[in-house]
Scaffold this motif. Sequence first.
Motif, PDB file in Angstrom:
ATOM      1  N   GLY A  65       0.813  -1.216   0.000  1.00  0.00           N
ATOM      2  CA  GLY A  65       0.000   0.000   0.000  1.00  0.00           C
ATOM      3  C   GLY A  65       0.839   1.255   0.000  1.00  0.00           C
ATOM      4  N   GLN A  66       2.042   1.154  -0.554  1.00  0.00           N
ATOM      5  CA  GLN A  66       2.894   2.338  -0.587  1.00  0.00           C
ATOM      6  C   GLN A  66       3.090   2.849  -2.017  1.00  0.00           C
ATOM      7  OE1 GLN A  66       6.307   0.880   1.571  1.00  0.00           O
ATOM      8  NE2 GLN A  66       5.391   1.379   3.537  1.00  0.00           N
ATOM      9  N   ARG A  72      -5.564   6.235  -9.980  1.00  0.00           N
ATOM     10  CA  ARG A  72      -5.660   4.789  -9.815  1.00  0.00           C
ATOM     11  C   ARG A  72      -6.934   4.301 -10.482  1.00  0.00           C
ATOM     12  NH1 ARG A  72      -6.741   5.940  -3.708  1.00  0.00           N
ATOM     13  NH2 ARG A  72      -8.993   5.849  -3.675  1.00  0.00           N
ATOM     14  N   MET A  73      -6.796   3.158 -11.133  1.00  0.00           N
ATOM     15  CA  MET A  73      -7.948   2.558 -11.818  1.00  0.00           C
ATOM     16  C   MET A  73      -8.567   1.552 -10.857  1.00  0.00           C
ATOM     17  SD  MET A  73      -9.722   2.681 -14.489  1.00  0.00           S
ATOM     18  CE  MET A  73      -8.750   3.520 -15.738  1.00  0.00           C
ATOM     19  N   GLU A  74      -9.741   1.867 -10.372  1.00  0.00           N
ATOM     20  CA  GLU A  74     -10.390   0.977  -9.413  1.00  0.00           C
ATOM     21  C   GLU A  74     -11.326   0.035 -10.153  1.00  0.00           C
ATOM     22  OE1 GLU A  74     -12.248   3.527  -6.594  1.00  0.00           O
ATOM     23  OE2 GLU A  74     -10.332   4.369  -5.935  1.00  0.00           O
ATOM     24  N   ARG A  75     -11.265  -1.235  -9.758  1.00  0.00           N
ATOM     25  CA  ARG A  75     -12.137  -2.232 -10.395  1.00  0.00           C
ATOM     26  C   ARG A  75     -13.212  -2.644  -9.409  1.00  0.00           C
ATOM     27  NH1 ARG A  75      -8.397  -6.915 -12.394  1.00  0.00           N
ATOM     28  NH2 ARG A  75      -7.827  -6.794 -10.211  1.00  0.00           N
ATOM     29  N   TYR A  76     -14.442  -2.665  -9.877  1.00  0.00           N
ATOM     30  CA  TYR A  76     -15.542  -3.121  -9.034  1.00  0.00           C
ATOM     31  C   TYR A  76     -16.281  -4.236  -9.749  1.00  0.00           C
ATOM     32  CZ  TYR A  76     -14.675   1.017  -6.279  1.00  0.00           C
ATOM     33  OH  TYR A  76     -14.074   1.964  -5.500  1.00  0.00           O
ATOM     34  N   LEU A  97     -13.419   2.595 -12.349  1.00  0.00           N
ATOM     35  CA  LEU A  97     -13.566   3.961 -11.858  1.00  0.00           C
ATOM     36  C   LEU A  97     -12.172   4.565 -11.744  1.00  0.00           C
ATOM     37  CD1 LEU A  97     -15.601   6.047 -10.646  1.00  0.00           C
ATOM     38  CD2 LEU A  97     -14.942   5.184  -8.418  1.00  0.00           C
ATOM     39  N   MET A  99      -9.788   7.085 -10.427  1.00  0.00           N
ATOM     40  CA  MET A  99      -9.858   8.054  -9.334  1.00  0.00           C
ATOM     41  C   MET A  99      -8.577   8.863  -9.261  1.00  0.00           C
ATOM     42  SD  MET A  99     -12.591   8.359  -7.553  1.00  0.00           S
ATOM     43  CE  MET A  99     -12.334   8.845  -5.865  1.00  0.00           C
ATOM     44  N   PRO A 144     -11.354  11.911   2.500  1.00  0.00           N
ATOM     45  CA  PRO A 144     -12.276  10.778   2.503  1.00  0.00           C
ATOM     46  C   PRO A 144     -12.052   9.833   1.327  1.00  0.00           C
ATOM     47  CG  PRO A 144     -13.419  12.821   1.981  1.00  0.00           C
ATOM     48  CD  PRO A 144     -12.040  13.204   2.359  1.00  0.00           C
ATOM     49  N   ARG A 146      -8.988   9.126   0.137  1.00  0.00           N
ATOM     50  CA  ARG A 146      -7.648   8.544   0.277  1.00  0.00           C
ATOM     51  C   ARG A 146      -6.891   8.667  -1.051  1.00  0.00           C
ATOM     52  NH1 ARG A 146      -8.138   8.849   5.175  1.00  0.00           N
ATOM     53  NH2 ARG A 146      -8.837   7.162   6.505  1.00  0.00           N
ATOM     54  N   ARG A 148      -4.297  10.856  -1.538  1.00  0.00           N
ATOM     55  CA  ARG A 148      -3.003  11.512  -1.372  1.00  0.00           C
ATOM     56  C   ARG A 148      -1.967  10.437  -1.106  1.00  0.00           C
ATOM     57  NH1 ARG A 148      -2.103  16.497   0.304  1.00  0.00           N
ATOM     58  NH2 ARG A 148      -3.558  18.015  -0.549  1.00  0.00           N
ATOM     59  N   TYR A 149      -0.831  10.600  -1.718  1.00  0.00           N
ATOM     60  CA  TYR A 149       0.201   9.571  -1.640  1.00  0.00           C
ATOM     61  C   TYR A 149       1.457  10.144  -1.028  1.00  0.00           C
ATOM     62  CZ  TYR A 149      -3.168   7.407  -4.588  1.00  0.00           C
ATOM     63  OH  TYR A 149      -4.341   6.900  -5.054  1.00  0.00           O
ATOM     64  N   VAL A 264     -18.297  11.902  -6.504  1.00  0.00           N
ATOM     65  CA  VAL A 264     -18.065  10.853  -5.510  1.00  0.00           C
ATOM     66  C   VAL A 264     -18.143  11.449  -4.101  1.00  0.00           C
ATOM     67  CG1 VAL A 264     -16.425   9.127  -4.674  1.00  0.00           C
ATOM     68  CG2 VAL A 264     -16.642   9.575  -7.113  1.00  0.00           C
ATOM     69  N   LEU A 265     -18.880  10.788  -3.231  1.00  0.00           N
ATOM     70  CA  LEU A 265     -19.020  11.171  -1.821  1.00  0.00           C
ATOM     71  C   LEU A 265     -19.373  12.644  -1.652  1.00  0.00           C
ATOM     72  CD1 LEU A 265     -16.046   9.402   0.048  1.00  0.00           C
ATOM     73  CD2 LEU A 265     -18.406   8.685  -0.053  1.00  0.00           C
TER      74      LEU A 265
END
Lengths: 283, 469
Positions: A65-66, A72-76, A97, A99, A144, A146, A148-149, A264-265
């Motif tokens: 997780g670093q 980022r390409m989120e898969r659902y 999605l 993000m 909310p 997340r 930021r890296y 989103v949110l």
Amino acid sequence: MSLKNVLENWSDYRKTHEQGGHHEYEHMWTLAIDLNKCTGCNACSVACYAENNLATVGKEKLHKGQGMHWLRMERYWDEPQMGGDDAEYHERGASFLPMMCQHCNAATCEPVCPVAATYHTPDGLNAQVYNRCIGSRYCSNNCPYRLRYFNFYSYYDTSWPEPLNQQLNPDISVRDKGVMEKCTFCVQRIRTGKDQAASEGRELRDGDVVTACAQSCPTQAIVFGDMLDEESEAAKLWAKQQVELGPYEQKKDKEGSELRGYRVLEALNTDPCVMYLDRVREA
Amino acid sequence: MHTKDINENIAWAKINEDVLRSMENPRVGYWVAVAACILMVSCAVLAEIYQYQVGMGPSNLNWPHMWDLYIATFVFWIGMSHSGTLLSAILHIIGADWRKPIYRFAEAMTTFSLLTAGLFPIIHLGRVWNMYWVLPYVSDRGIWPNFRSPLIWDAFAITTYLTSSAMFLFIGMIPDLAICRDNARGWRQKLYTVLSLGWQGDDRQWRHFRRIYLLMACFLIPLAVSVHSIVSADFAMSIMPGWHITSFPPYFVAGALYSGCAAIITLFIILRYFFRFEEYMTIPILEKTCKLTFAIAMVWSYLTLVEFASVWYGHDMASKEALIARFTGAYAPFFWVMLFCGIVAPFGLAFERMRRHLPTMFVLSLILNVGMWLERWMIVTPTLESSYYPFAFDTMWPGIVQWAIVFGSFGWFGLLFLIFVKVFPSVSMYEVKEMVFHRRHYHSEEQAVKFHRRATDRQLTDQPGTEGA
């Protein structure tokens, strides 16, 4: 430094720093992302890596997780119990999605930074000043999404060994360990576009600035533009979907609406500047 | 069975002798303890050097888990510092004189735990070398810190509290330092001569001393409450479910007093045993401390339940899920241990037989503090594990670097405390004398009849009154 200077310095600070991001905005950069068009090909993510000198951390650290993927390409996956059996669920494939930092106009990360390294620019961007960041990481905790890296290591030697450092983008710095970073809406391209327009003695036009992700998207699912320019393609998309900056609920949520635009949110009242167009699927 | 707080027939010279004896000729055990503490500190220093060189990566932090043990332990140590103020300032103002033999080391504990706590926000920074940027120093470039950030309030609160509590500790020690000066030779004499600020014990000095001491006590009480409220603002001011809770400031203050009182019991027993302070740190005083701890433990337990209830009936789905995740998620075992240590274990303090048994109390006070440390961890980490965005749900276990630094912080605290007890008197000599004097003159039978308004109402026994207890 005399006391008089100190007091003047302080009163300047009080007068010129508007609290809570109530700028007179010059631009309001936004994204409109059509999830119907998104194929999940990750070209945007790769382009982002190339454009913004993102470090490749390697499989092991990414798994921890670093990772440093600003986009980022989120898969659902539709859960099998929501209809159909397992086979069907694989066949239907994932929804994607992309993000990136949502550049919230009421960003939760901004008020908590102890040194004001993250702030709102008159361009409507949520800027991150790498040189000012001391790495308290409060901004990431309070984001909310997340998105930021943090530079957990110094990646310069491992990520771009000779001669790969020659491919680094000279317009943007390479961040060292201990600094928070995130999507900037390719702020270096916005700068270049503005300078170009100024040297030609004209206003900035739609299309002068294109982010790396929007430029590389093969299906043109990502559209970047200025909301304050009503002729821009992004502004038109937002208007068509009746999505507005400000409210925490959009027309799409109303009953019987055919609209697809959402943020989103947004119920958290962060007022993000990225609009997604909902994916529509049969059954 | 002891029933008196202190024996009123102790001679003045014996008090001086006993306390001064504790400051000299360290035995083997002392050096072993110092060596152990230095070893612990060097673990932390090595870990910190490694982290400084390499970056925050080896601590196993990742993008949902940006804070972990460092911040939890920071809150723990800040909390530990509150009991000294409770004993020395609050009990001073309400006139509970049983605090007198034990407040000095509690106050030292305050200062040293703040010195320990202050290290953690620095250690946890990604770029330690720029830590002074959080202070509002005057810069030609007109750059100021962000005054909206709770971390800035932290910086102000902690530095203010540290300087005030160190001042309070020092001011309260001046008459004792004069005693040390009059009995010391060599470097100690030089040191105490400077530190006692020319104290001669005349009327004028005592008058000024009383006034400034009371003033400092009045100043410290609101300060201590505000400091931990501000520390709780680090969490309460964020929007994360499980952190954004209105009851956090009183909850944190209660937790702080709780863990601090438990630590006082631990140190009380250690000092009593090793320095033979049986005549000053008596069982009745320990009992009173235990009762106080029990009361605070119940306040804390109540506020814990209030937190659960307000989240549960608040009908915010994300907060509710975060709460359920704390009870059932990956960190649930620690959470249940925390609830046991924090809510169930203090009921041991309700029994007189246990309160009077030193080994039991020693173990129990350590259990309470383990519970309070876990509480801080269980505030920080489960929220980061599951917050608003499901894609970022992640379980993380802290790396060896974090554990080493947390471990070393206990050594650092112990080292400071060990140095303190050999350089400064850990029992307040002049205040013990005051207490003895008071007992001698106001608690005798005929004096009791004379001075206590209700003395005629009750059966007079040989037991002295417990005025102010």
